[in-house]
Write a protein that holds these residues in place. Structure first.
Motif, PDB file in Angstrom:
ATOM      1  N   LEU A  77      49.072  23.749  49.118  1.00  0.00           N
ATOM      2  CA  LEU A  77      47.752  24.255  48.743  1.00  0.00           C
ATOM      3  C   LEU A  77      47.475  25.575  49.460  1.00  0.00           C
ATOM      4  CD1 LEU A  77      45.010  24.011  47.303  1.00  0.00           C
ATOM      5  CD2 LEU A  77      44.204  22.651  49.242  1.00  0.00           C
ATOM      6  N   GLY A  78      47.847  25.638  50.730  1.00  0.00           N
ATOM      7  CA  GLY A  78      47.642  26.863  51.513  1.00  0.00           C
ATOM      8  C   GLY A  78      48.313  28.062  50.853  1.00  0.00           C
ATOM      9  N   ARG A  79      49.523  27.860  50.333  1.00  0.00           N
ATOM     10  CA  ARG A  79      50.237  28.967  49.666  1.00  0.00           C
ATOM     11  C   ARG A  79      49.509  29.374  48.381  1.00  0.00           C
ATOM     12  NH1 ARG A  79      54.686  26.039  51.714  1.00  0.00           N
ATOM     13  NH2 ARG A  79      54.989  24.879  49.770  1.00  0.00           N
ATOM     14  N   ASP A  85      35.596  17.409  45.254  1.00  0.00           N
ATOM     15  CA  ASP A  85      36.039  17.368  46.654  1.00  0.00           C
ATOM     16  C   ASP A  85      37.184  18.353  46.881  1.00  0.00           C
ATOM     17  OD1 ASP A  85      34.220  15.393  47.245  1.00  0.00           O
ATOM     18  OD2 ASP A  85      35.674  13.746  47.239  1.00  0.00           O
ATOM     19  N   LEU A  86      38.153  18.338  45.958  1.00  0.00           N
ATOM     20  CA  LEU A  86      39.303  19.239  46.125  1.00  0.00           C
ATOM     21  C   LEU A  86      38.879  20.704  45.985  1.00  0.00           C
ATOM     22  CD1 LEU A  86      42.322  19.805  46.480  1.00  0.00           C
ATOM     23  CD2 LEU A  86      42.605  19.443  44.003  1.00  0.00           C
ATOM     24  N   ALA A  87      38.048  21.000  44.988  1.00  0.00           N
ATOM     25  CA  ALA A  87      37.605  22.391  44.794  1.00  0.00           C
ATOM     26  C   ALA A  87      36.823  22.877  46.020  1.00  0.00           C
ATOM     27  CB  ALA A  87      36.754  22.497  43.528  1.00  0.00           C
ATOM     28  N   THR A  88      35.995  21.992  46.577  1.00  0.00           N
ATOM     29  CA  THR A  88      35.202  22.358  47.764  1.00  0.00           C
ATOM     30  C   THR A  88      36.125  22.635  48.952  1.00  0.00           C
ATOM     31  OG1 THR A  88      33.386  20.983  46.954  1.00  0.00           O
ATOM     32  CG2 THR A  88      33.325  21.587  49.290  1.00  0.00           C
ATOM     33  N   TYR A  89      37.095  21.740  49.155  1.00  0.00           N
ATOM     34  CA  TYR A  89      38.033  21.928  50.275  1.00  0.00           C
ATOM     35  C   TYR A  89      38.854  23.206  50.079  1.00  0.00           C
ATOM     36  CZ  TYR A  89      42.031  21.260  53.358  1.00  0.00           C
ATOM     37  OH  TYR A  89      43.009  21.445  54.310  1.00  0.00           O
ATOM     38  N   ALA A  90      39.450  23.375  48.893  1.00  0.00           N
ATOM     39  CA  ALA A  90      40.303  24.558  48.649  1.00  0.00           C
ATOM     40  C   ALA A  90      39.500  25.843  48.855  1.00  0.00           C
ATOM     41  CB  ALA A  90      40.884  24.512  47.238  1.00  0.00           C
ATOM     42  N   ARG A  95      44.867  33.061  27.487  1.00  0.00           N
ATOM     43  CA  ARG A  95      44.510  33.688  26.208  1.00  0.00           C
ATOM     44  C   ARG A  95      42.997  33.880  26.108  1.00  0.00           C
ATOM     45  NH1 ARG A  95      48.430  30.031  24.598  1.00  0.00           N
ATOM     46  NH2 ARG A  95      47.054  28.731  23.343  1.00  0.00           N
ATOM     47  N   MET A  96      42.291  33.484  27.172  1.00  0.00           N
ATOM     48  CA  MET A  96      40.838  33.692  27.231  1.00  0.00           C
ATOM     49  C   MET A  96      40.512  34.465  28.511  1.00  0.00           C
ATOM     50  SD  MET A  96      39.856  29.896  25.984  1.00  0.00           S
ATOM     51  CE  MET A  96      38.343  30.169  25.093  1.00  0.00           C
ATOM     52  N   SER A  97      41.382  35.425  28.790  1.00  0.00           N
ATOM     53  CA  SER A  97      41.183  36.341  29.927  1.00  0.00           C
ATOM     54  C   SER A  97      41.143  35.672  31.292  1.00  0.00           C
ATOM     55  CB  SER A  97      39.926  37.179  29.746  1.00  0.00           C
ATOM     56  OG  SER A  97      40.144  38.105  28.742  1.00  0.00           O
ATOM     57  N   ALA A  98      41.891  34.586  31.464  1.00  0.00           N
ATOM     58  CA  ALA A  98      42.003  34.023  32.819  1.00  0.00           C
ATOM     59  C   ALA A  98      43.150  34.724  33.541  1.00  0.00           C
ATOM     60  CB  ALA A  98      42.283  32.522  32.759  1.00  0.00           C
ATOM     61  N   ASN A  99      42.925  35.004  34.805  1.00  0.00           N
ATOM     62  CA  ASN A  99      43.972  35.558  35.671  1.00  0.00           C
ATOM     63  C   ASN A  99      44.332  34.458  36.668  1.00  0.00           C
ATOM     64  OD1 ASN A  99      45.478  36.910  37.574  1.00  0.00           O
ATOM     65  ND2 ASN A  99      43.779  38.177  38.316  1.00  0.00           N
ATOM     66  N   ILE A 100      45.210  33.550  36.225  1.00  0.00           N
ATOM     67  CA  ILE A 100      45.559  32.404  37.083  1.00  0.00           C
ATOM     68  C   ILE A 100      46.556  32.876  38.141  1.00  0.00           C
ATOM     69  CG2 ILE A 100      46.551  30.074  37.154  1.00  0.00           C
ATOM     70  CD1 ILE A 100      45.678  29.765  34.190  1.00  0.00           C
ATOM     71  N   THR A 101      46.093  32.929  39.369  1.00  0.00           N
ATOM     72  CA  THR A 101      46.949  33.444  40.449  1.00  0.00           C
ATOM     73  C   THR A 101      47.883  32.364  40.960  1.00  0.00           C
ATOM     74  OG1 THR A 101      45.356  32.818  42.156  1.00  0.00           O
ATOM     75  CG2 THR A 101      45.153  35.041  41.220  1.00  0.00           C
ATOM     76  N   SER A 102      47.455  31.108  40.859  1.00  0.00           N
ATOM     77  CA  SER A 102      48.227  30.005  41.419  1.00  0.00           C
ATOM     78  C   SER A 102      47.623  28.690  40.958  1.00  0.00           C
ATOM     79  CB  SER A 102      48.206  30.080  42.954  1.00  0.00           C
ATOM     80  OG  SER A 102      46.962  30.527  43.426  1.00  0.00           O
ATOM     81  N   VAL A 137      46.287  29.017  47.786  1.00  0.00           N
ATOM     82  CA  VAL A 137      45.040  29.681  48.193  1.00  0.00           C
ATOM     83  C   VAL A 137      45.336  31.116  48.623  1.00  0.00           C
ATOM     84  CG1 VAL A 137      43.214  29.715  49.955  1.00  0.00           C
ATOM     85  CG2 VAL A 137      43.796  27.569  48.807  1.00  0.00           C
ATOM     86  N   SER A 138      46.446  31.290  49.319  1.00  0.00           N
ATOM     87  CA  SER A 138      46.793  32.615  49.803  1.00  0.00           C
ATOM     88  C   SER A 138      47.056  33.593  48.644  1.00  0.00           C
ATOM     89  CB  SER A 138      47.988  32.439  50.740  1.00  0.00           C
ATOM     90  OG  SER A 138      48.642  33.591  50.930  1.00  0.00           O
ATOM     91  N   GLU A 139      47.732  33.126  47.601  1.00  0.00           N
ATOM     92  CA  GLU A 139      47.949  33.968  46.410  1.00  0.00           C
ATOM     93  C   GLU A 139      46.601  34.349  45.770  1.00  0.00           C
ATOM     94  OE1 GLU A 139      50.857  35.286  45.250  1.00  0.00           O
ATOM     95  OE2 GLU A 139      51.473  34.495  47.194  1.00  0.00           O
ATOM     96  N   PHE A 140      45.704  33.380  45.715  1.00  0.00           N
ATOM     97  CA  PHE A 140      44.361  33.615  45.164  1.00  0.00           C
ATOM     98  C   PHE A 140      43.624  34.647  46.010  1.00  0.00           C
ATOM     99  CE2 PHE A 140      39.833  32.165  45.263  1.00  0.00           C
ATOM    100  CZ  PHE A 140      39.484  32.471  43.955  1.00  0.00           C
ATOM    101  N   ASN A 141      43.699  34.445  47.322  1.00  0.00           N
ATOM    102  CA  ASN A 141      43.020  35.339  48.272  1.00  0.00           C
ATOM    103  C   ASN A 141      43.466  36.794  48.096  1.00  0.00           C
ATOM    104  OD1 ASN A 141      42.091  33.904  51.479  1.00  0.00           O
ATOM    105  ND2 ASN A 141      41.090  35.494  50.299  1.00  0.00           N
ATOM    106  N   LYS A 142      44.776  36.967  47.913  1.00  0.00           N
ATOM    107  CA  LYS A 142      45.335  38.321  47.783  1.00  0.00           C
ATOM    108  C   LYS A 142      44.797  39.025  46.536  1.00  0.00           C
ATOM    109  CE  LYS A 142      49.800  37.134  49.220  1.00  0.00           C
ATOM    110  NZ  LYS A 142      51.149  37.023  48.674  1.00  0.00           N
ATOM    111  N   ALA A 143      44.515  38.250  45.494  1.00  0.00           N
ATOM    112  CA  ALA A 143      44.090  38.839  44.208  1.00  0.00           C
ATOM    113  C   ALA A 143      42.603  39.170  44.177  1.00  0.00           C
ATOM    114  CB  ALA A 143      44.440  37.896  43.067  1.00  0.00           C
ATOM    115  N   LEU A 144      41.845  38.709  45.165  1.00  0.00           N
ATOM    116  CA  LEU A 144      40.381  38.920  45.133  1.00  0.00           C
ATOM    117  C   LEU A 144      40.029  40.385  45.422  1.00  0.00           C
ATOM    118  CD1 LEU A 144      39.030  35.750  47.007  1.00  0.00           C
ATOM    119  CD2 LEU A 144      38.795  36.263  44.563  1.00  0.00           C
TER     120      LEU A 144
END
Ligand code: FMN
Length: 176
Positions: free
Chosen positions: A165-167, A19-24, A133-140, A169-176
């Motif tokens: 959450l909005g903040r 539910d959270l992943a779908t909403y985010a 350490r497994m090539s994740a680019n965690i933006t937020s 998501v916004s960091e994630f959005n910028k990195a796409l």
């Protein structure tokens, strides 16, 4: 248009993390979202003897392909006894045998939700320590405590948490 995948580290039909992943993912601008379900990538329990005897099952390859063909990942982890759920750890183990850098440098919004007050912080911290350490680019990141109080009808209803959450998501959005 960019393509992102959203999924939960859970196999529950009523997963709060799904539910959270779908909403985010619905808050991410200008993307096509595919919501994945780990139940569609059923795998036997990982074991080296099984791998040596039969190789790596197709569903592990299919899951990795979904990650690699995406432009970003929205993941919300269920916490079981302070760690990954069995189904998530299992697919993670299988896929890591194909490629240890399985997260493929894709921007990742990493979250956890729980019905309790810690909001899955233990599993979130575990993943934050390991995934890069497994090539994740965690933006937020985002942790959602007291899910049933704070989330209703597909949305976060607590204003502070929703802004937080909005903040993220916004960091994630910028990195796409
Ligand atoms: C075996 C098991 C262990 C659990 N351990 C924890 C825990 O350590 N911390 C926590 O916050 N919740 C724990 N829970 C509750 C889960 O957070 C809750 O079941 C949640 O709905 C799981 O996410 P999901 O709905 O996305 O599967 C546990 C649940 C189960 C079934």
């Amino acid at each position: 248009m960019k393509n992102i995948v959203a999924f939960a580290g859970s196999n529950s039909k009523n997963s709060i993390n799904k539910d959270l992943a779908t909403y985010a993912s619905s808050l991410v601008n200008d993307v096509r979202v595919s919501v994945l379900d780990l139940n569609d990538f059923e795998l036997p329990i990982y074991g080296i003897d099984l791998e040596n005897a039969h190789g790596i099952p197709d569903n592990a390859h299919k899951f990795l392909e979904r990650i690699k063909s995406s432009d970003g990942i929205v993941l919300s982890l269920a916490e079981h006894n302070g760690a990954y759920s069995t189904v998530f750890k299992n697919i993670f183990d299988w896929v890591s045998r194909i490629e240890s850098n399985l997260w493929s440098d894709k921007p990742m919004l990493l979250m956890a939700a729980s019905p309790g007050g810690r909001g899955g912080l233990s599993v979130l911290e575990m993943a934050q320590g390991k995934f890069p350490r497994m090539s994740a680019n965690i933006t937020s990141t985002f942790s959602l405590p007291f899910f049933h109080k704070n989330f209703s009808k597909g949305k976060l209803i607590d204003e502070n948490l929703n802004n937080q959450l909005g903040r993220s998501v916004s960091e994630f959005n910028k990195a796409l």
